[in-house]
Design a protein around this motif. Sequence first.
Motif, PDB file in Angstrom:
ATOM      1  N   LEU A 137      44.486  29.388  37.331  1.00  0.00           N
ATOM      2  CA  LEU A 137      45.166  29.293  36.042  1.00  0.00           C
ATOM      3  C   LEU A 137      46.552  29.920  36.207  1.00  0.00           C
ATOM      4  CD1 LEU A 137      42.202  30.161  33.630  1.00  0.00           C
ATOM      5  CD2 LEU A 137      43.079  27.920  34.279  1.00  0.00           C
ATOM      6  N   THR A 180      47.579  34.882  32.744  1.00  0.00           N
ATOM      7  CA  THR A 180      46.698  33.965  32.006  1.00  0.00           C
ATOM      8  C   THR A 180      46.553  34.415  30.551  1.00  0.00           C
ATOM      9  OG1 THR A 180      45.461  33.441  34.023  1.00  0.00           O
ATOM     10  CG2 THR A 180      44.376  32.963  31.924  1.00  0.00           C
ATOM     11  N   ASP A 202      45.211  29.353  27.777  1.00  0.00           N
ATOM     12  CA  ASP A 202      44.891  28.813  29.103  1.00  0.00           C
ATOM     13  C   ASP A 202      43.383  28.765  29.304  1.00  0.00           C
ATOM     14  OD1 ASP A 202      47.664  28.709  29.820  1.00  0.00           O
ATOM     15  OD2 ASP A 202      47.590  30.858  30.242  1.00  0.00           O
ATOM     16  N   TRP A 239      40.892  25.392  29.580  1.00  0.00           N
ATOM     17  CA  TRP A 239      40.032  25.219  30.761  1.00  0.00           C
ATOM     18  C   TRP A 239      38.566  25.033  30.353  1.00  0.00           C
ATOM     19  CZ3 TRP A 239      36.203  28.240  33.298  1.00  0.00           C
ATOM     20  CH2 TRP A 239      35.886  27.826  34.596  1.00  0.00           C
ATOM     21  N   GLU A 268      36.127  21.772  30.990  1.00  0.00           N
ATOM     22  CA  GLU A 268      34.924  21.878  31.830  1.00  0.00           C
ATOM     23  C   GLU A 268      33.641  21.697  31.036  1.00  0.00           C
ATOM     24  OE1 GLU A 268      35.173  21.819  34.923  1.00  0.00           O
ATOM     25  OE2 GLU A 268      37.324  22.261  35.089  1.00  0.00           O
TER      26      GLU A 268
END
Length: 266
Positions: free
Chosen positions: A200, A205, A209, A213, A217
């Motif tokens: 990331l 981060t 962020d 993600w 996912e």
Amino acid sequence: MSFNPDAYKFQVSVDESEDTEWNDILREHGIIPQKKEVEDEKVEEEINDLVIQSIKNKKLEEKLDALNIDEIDADDFSGGDQSFINNYRLKKLKEIKDMKSKNSEVFGTVQEINKPEYNMIIESSNYKDKYIFIVLYSNNMQSKVILNNLSKLAAGFPHIKFVQIKGETCIENYPVFMCPTIIIYRNNKIVKQMVSLKDLKGNETKLDDLKDWIELECNTSFDNEISDSDSSDLESSDVFANRNKGFINKRNHNNESGDSDSDFFD
């Protein structure tokens, strides 16, 4: 004239400290106390036996910890261990029952777990078809980054189970530079893992962020309304620092340059 035995009774003085055959007989029958050194030897022997048994039990417990509850069978161990095995199994069954009660359908918050709880959670039928988001952390900067945002992530993703565990608790001597390690499970299988935040933005981060993600996912969306109502501004609060005051970020820059091991948990 009749015989009167009482007329022939007399007192005998005995030196209890003397090491004589007569005194041994008296001690054997409990008439005089045992010699102090004998009592001391017996106490020392009993203590030694307790220490030895404790060491054996500790080693046996470590061996049993590596087994699933259905693999523990007292008949597989020597006779002297069966009582300990049975008591251990009963204790574990109670722990599992208590754990199931405690962990049942807990979403929206972050749970700190230990090593036995790790397997219980990923194998639990309570989380069938649910994503389980596990963070192995340490006292480094990137762990601080994700832990400071984890509660808000848990609130915003109410259908994902969020847990955290110290890396060295989960795996002995787990390297600090590999923390945080994020593992996402679904139906007892790893669907994604990430070692450190270097994929990331590393130390930079941000909450967004991590949200992006996880959405990618886990094929889900962050619920801003639930998250905002659940907590004020956790992103700016230093949860990790409050729990681990005074940590010093050493070797972070060098350690985070190492390659991640994508097969580490397979």
